[in-house]
Write an enzyme that holds these catalytic residues in place. Structure first.
Site, PDB file in Angstrom:
ATOM      1  N   PHE A 172       0.820  -1.208   0.000  1.00 28.53           N
ATOM      2  CA  PHE A 172       0.000   0.000   0.000  1.00 28.53           C
ATOM      3  C   PHE A 172       0.856   1.261   0.000  1.00 28.53           C
ATOM      4  CE2 PHE A 172      -3.606  -2.527   2.159  1.00 28.53           C
ATOM      5  CZ  PHE A 172      -4.148  -2.863   0.936  1.00 28.53           C
ATOM      6  N   HIS A 219      -1.114  -2.023   7.656  1.00 31.48           N
ATOM      7  CA  HIS A 219      -1.600  -0.828   6.971  1.00 31.48           C
ATOM      8  C   HIS A 219      -3.128  -0.915   6.894  1.00 31.48           C
ATOM      9  CE1 HIS A 219      -0.199   2.351   3.906  1.00 31.48           C
ATOM     10  NE2 HIS A 219      -1.494   2.565   4.130  1.00 31.48           N
ATOM     11  N   VAL A 220      -3.832  -0.090   7.664  1.00 31.09           N
ATOM     12  CA  VAL A 220      -5.296  -0.158   7.699  1.00 31.09           C
ATOM     13  C   VAL A 220      -5.871   0.121   6.314  1.00 31.09           C
ATOM     14  CG1 VAL A 220      -5.470   0.464  10.140  1.00 31.09           C
ATOM     15  CG2 VAL A 220      -5.608   2.255   8.414  1.00 31.09           C
ATOM     16  N   HIS A 221      -7.026  -0.446   6.043  1.00 32.31           N
ATOM     17  CA  HIS A 221      -7.739  -0.211   4.789  1.00 32.31           C
ATOM     18  C   HIS A 221      -9.186  -0.662   4.959  1.00 32.31           C
ATOM     19  CE1 HIS A 221      -5.776  -4.151   4.649  1.00 32.31           C
ATOM     20  NE2 HIS A 221      -6.766  -4.565   3.891  1.00 32.31           N
ATOM     21  N   ILE A 222     -10.050  -0.063   4.173  1.00 30.20           N
ATOM     22  CA  ILE A 222     -11.487  -0.346   4.229  1.00 30.20           C
ATOM     23  C   ILE A 222     -11.892  -1.078   2.949  1.00 30.20           C
ATOM     24  CG2 ILE A 222     -13.810   0.646   4.400  1.00 30.20           C
ATOM     25  CD1 ILE A 222     -12.432   3.168   5.637  1.00 30.20           C
TER      26      ILE A 222
END
Length: 162
Positions: free
Chosen positions: A24, A119-122
């Site tokens: 990312f 790594h945050v993600h939606i």
């Protein structure tokens, strides 16, 4: 007899060699490579990208450019931008695919199913009644009727203005 070829999934399924570093972060930094990375849209601090291993056609992710591994690291303005991109992505999915529903969510931590924990993600996953058919249930195989390039073009064409 019909044949289903999805050789591109072998690396994912077998846990084969993966690129070093955070994928990312690489995508976030390489704005000139949006077609190659399947980036549908960008904001100032986040972007929308197709999932390379989608559950259904149109499976998107909204991702901050900054390497943030938990919700506490997301500032108010970043959360606002990301949720704005979630809404735009939802509108594009509705226009392009007319799904009967959309799953929107985050997997925080490996135990919760996160593939990229650091790594945050939606995720946004369009859904239709019966989309978990016998191929998914018995053969553990998903059939996707279009290429990622076609999905990206379709979603870009329906991306809301502004």
């Amino acid at each position: 007899m019909e044949h289903l070829f999805a050789g591109w999934r072998a690396q994912f399924v077998t846990g084969g060699e993966r690129a070093s570093g955070c994928v990312f972060c690489t995508i976030g930094a390489e704005s000139g490579e949006d077609d190659r990375h399947y980036v549908v849209a960008r904001g100032e601090a986040s972007f929308v990208v197709l999932n390379l291993y989608p559950y259904t056609s149109g499976h998107l992710m909204v991702v901050p450019r900054a390497h943030i591994g938990d919700l506490a690291g997301l500032s108010g303005p970043l959360v606002e931008e990301m949720l704005g991109l979630v809404r735009s992505a939802h509108d594009a999915l509705q226009a392009a695919y007319q799904p009967e529903g959309v799953n929107i969510g985050m997997n925080l931590g490996r135990a919760a199913g996160a593939g990229i924990v650091e790594h945050v993600h939606i995720h946004l996953v369009p859904r239709w009644s019966g989309d978990a058919n016998f191929m998914s249930t018995l053969a553990e195989t998903r059939v996707l009727p279009e290429t990622l390039s076609d999905t990206m073009a379709k979603l870009r064409a329906h991306w809301p203005p502004g």
